[in-house]
Design an enzyme around this catalytic site. Structure first.
Site, mmCIF file in Angstrom:
data_model
loop_
_atom_site.group_PDB
_atom_site.id
_atom_site.type_symbol
_atom_site.label_atom_id
_atom_site.label_comp_id
_atom_site.label_asym_id
_atom_site.label_seq_id
_atom_site.Cartn_x
_atom_site.Cartn_y
_atom_site.Cartn_z
ATOM 1 C CD GLU A 166 3.192 1.632 -13.881
ATOM 2 O OE1 GLU A 166 2.729 2.490 -14.011
ATOM 3 O OE2 GLU A 166 3.489 0.802 -13.177
ATOM 4 N NE ARG B 184 -2.026 9.738 1.770
ATOM 5 C CZ ARG B 184 -0.799 9.311 2.082
ATOM 6 N NH1 ARG B 184 -0.167 9.744 2.897
ATOM 7 N NH2 ARG B 184 -0.431 7.839 1.493
ATOM 8 C CB VAL C 251 3.069 7.953 7.635
ATOM 9 C CG1 VAL C 251 3.618 7.344 9.008
ATOM 10 C CG2 VAL C 251 1.867 7.301 7.651
#
Lengths: 451, 82
Positions: A202, A294, A297
């Site tokens: 990349e 998910r 934090v």
């Protein structure tokens, strides 16, 4: 159908306490699992029941899929909340939950698998018309092939492991000689760390900004965004401060970013809450980086500006409830900032385990998501983050002022922490102007430390 | 008579004698070591700390096993100086 009666939390620390809080509010009983090192941790006594899951080392406790499943069955938990880290993005764990008829609070195993492969994620995002960082879309097998591609793309480049994460399996290369030197080793490391030797190239974006979009999707095809989080204050690829909204975005650019995130999520039929991470280059071009499948934090900054409870949304979506809010009803109000308090040396970032001999926190107008209380042990076995400090203000300037005041009133003793670093960032002119990139801490090191 | 020098771990954590699970140990008991050689590694909060020899000699014995949990200041090995 119906809501859960009992949820097992396959995690520890501040996020376990956070999940328990919402479960209590919703009248859901909780099961905590804890390692031998965490027996005295606050979350263990705050859960409805708690079961020891094994020795201190995570791979013998929190990462042991079969033990988690066994405890869920023995305690008759209907669902498992994985928190972040540990088993939260492990498709094998999700499959085992499905086999045992336990609801995994998160997306499907298939979705986690797709987004866990950086190459596959790139392909899917391009299909959705979401820009990805210029690079290759297939596995590179040999050095010769890598050199051809590299000269086509132009240096500097990142050689990345498709299954990599957390800064592991990434190598910056400036020229042919460097690429030749690191190619085999990177492929080898990818094989041994991630059991997948797939690597690709990349373009390297210097001075990037890291901005992510929080999304929410139910199992009926409704997809919403909860605006963005600016996460560019980082040290060694670890976030230190997050805020929302991003001081870098104007309304046009924000809309473009949020639309791209929604298109990407719809492409993969994502469900539950998730985060699309993007990087911005110096010319305001943004590119998809990866998706975190998910709870993050830094989810509290989003909760502060939207007034929504992300854990509650997770539970309801996992219980197959329909989203009752619409995009038009979600507003962002004011400005939120989160500081991560790490038990570590503020200069070297080396961890500092020990016992919290004193913890004084101010009471008004601030949210603390902490894993520890006064007297808690910060053991050497897990992440050094011991808590998060979150403030909400009418404006960004007011939020910064609040954070400055709160940080000044915090007294934590017994371990070294980065509290002084956080204070200095809040007083740093570049931060206050809101004009910073992921290079901020490295560039300001002397200034920040001498403050 | 040769001096014995005890090697301590300055930090608590998980003790490793190998750089990676599929690699050989850094040092075998009975091997000669030089000042600065890596003897073992301690994992503390996802960071790795190398324990290095502070003297030249023979690494006579390790007192802890691979993956044992260490306290700060714990004795991990002894080097017989040469």
């Amino acid at each position: 159908m119906g809501y859960f009666k009992k949820v097992l939390i396959a995690n520890r620390g501040e996020i376990a306490r956070r999940i328990i809080r919402t479960c209590n509010k919703e009248g859901i009983r909780t099961v905590a699992v804890y390692s031998e090192a965490d027996a005295e941790a606050p979350y263990v006594s705050e859960a409805t029941e708690a079961v020891c899951i094994g020795p201190a080392q995570a791979k013998k406790s929190y990462l042991d899929i079969e033990k988690v499943i066994q405890i869920a069955k023995e305690t008759h938990a209907d669902a498992i909340h994985p928190g972040y880290g540990f088993l939260s993005e492990n498709p094998e764990f999700v499959r085992r939950c499905e086999e045992e008829n336990i609801v995994f609070i998160g997306p499907s195993a298939e979705t986690i698998h797709i987004m866990g492969s950086k190459l596959e994620a790139r392909t899917q995002m391009q299909k959705a018309g979401v820009r990805v960082v210029p690079g290759t879309d297939k596995s590179i097998e040999s050095v010769d092939e890598a050199l051809l591609i590299a000269n086509d793309l132009g240096y500097p480049l990142m050689l990345k492991a498709s299954a990599g994460g957390g800064g592991i399996g990434m190598q910056l290369v400036q020229n042919d000689a460097e690429l030749i030197k690191v190619f085999d080793a990177t492929k080898q490391q990818a094989t041994s760390f991630f059991k997948d030797g797939t690597v690709f190239l990349e373009k390297w974006i210097s001075n990037p900004r890291h901005i992510e979009v929080q999304i929410v999707a139910d199992t009926y095809g409704n997809v919403l965004h909860l605006f963005e989080r600016e996460c560019s204050v980082q040290r060694r690829n670890q976030k230190v401060i997050e805020e929302s909204p991003s001081p870098f975005l104007n309304d046009t650019l924000r809309k473009e970013l949020l639309d791209a995130a929604i298109r990407g999520v719809k492409q993969i039929d994502y469900t539950n809450v998730g985060t699309m991470e993007f990087i911005f280059d110096e010319n305001q071009n943004f590119y998809f980086l990866e998706m975190n499948t998910r709870l993050q934090v830094e989810h509290p900054v989003t909760e502060e500006i939207t007034g929504l409870d992300l854990v509650e949304l997770q539970l309801k979506i996992a219980a197959k409830e329909k989203l009752t809010i619409t995009q038009e009803e979600i507003n962002k109000t004011g400005h939120a900032i989160e500081c991560r308090l790490y038990a570590e040396d503020p200069n070297t970032f080396f961890p500092s385990p020990g016992v919290i001999s004193r913890l004084k926190l101010p009471e008004n107008d601030v949210r603390f998501d902490f894993g520890i209380i006064e007297g808690s042990a910060v053991t050497p076995f897990y992440d050094p983050m011991i808590g998060k400090i979150i403030v909400h203000g009418i404006t960004r300037d007011q939020a910064i002022e609040k954070m400055q005041r709160v940080l000044d009133e915090i007294d934590v003793q017994g371990v070294k922490t980065n509290l002084m670093l956080l204070k200095q960032i809040m007083k740093n002119n570049q931060f206050i102007r809101g004009n910073y990139t992921t290079q901020f801490l490295a560039e300001n090191k002397i200034q920040v430390l001498e403050g | 008579m040769a001096e014995q020098k005890t090697v301590l771990s300055p930090i608590p954590g998980v003790f490793y004698r190998k750089p990676a699970p599929d690699k050989d140990v850094y040092v075998k008991e009975g091997n000669t070591v030089k000042t600065g050689d890596v003897l073992a590694m301690v994992e503390v909060m996802k960071n790795f700390y190398e324990i290095k020899a502070e003297t030249d000699g023979v690494l006579a014995q390790f007192f802890v096993e691979d993956e044992d949990l260490l306290d700060a200041g714990q004795e991990i090995a002894v080097i017989i100086e040469q």
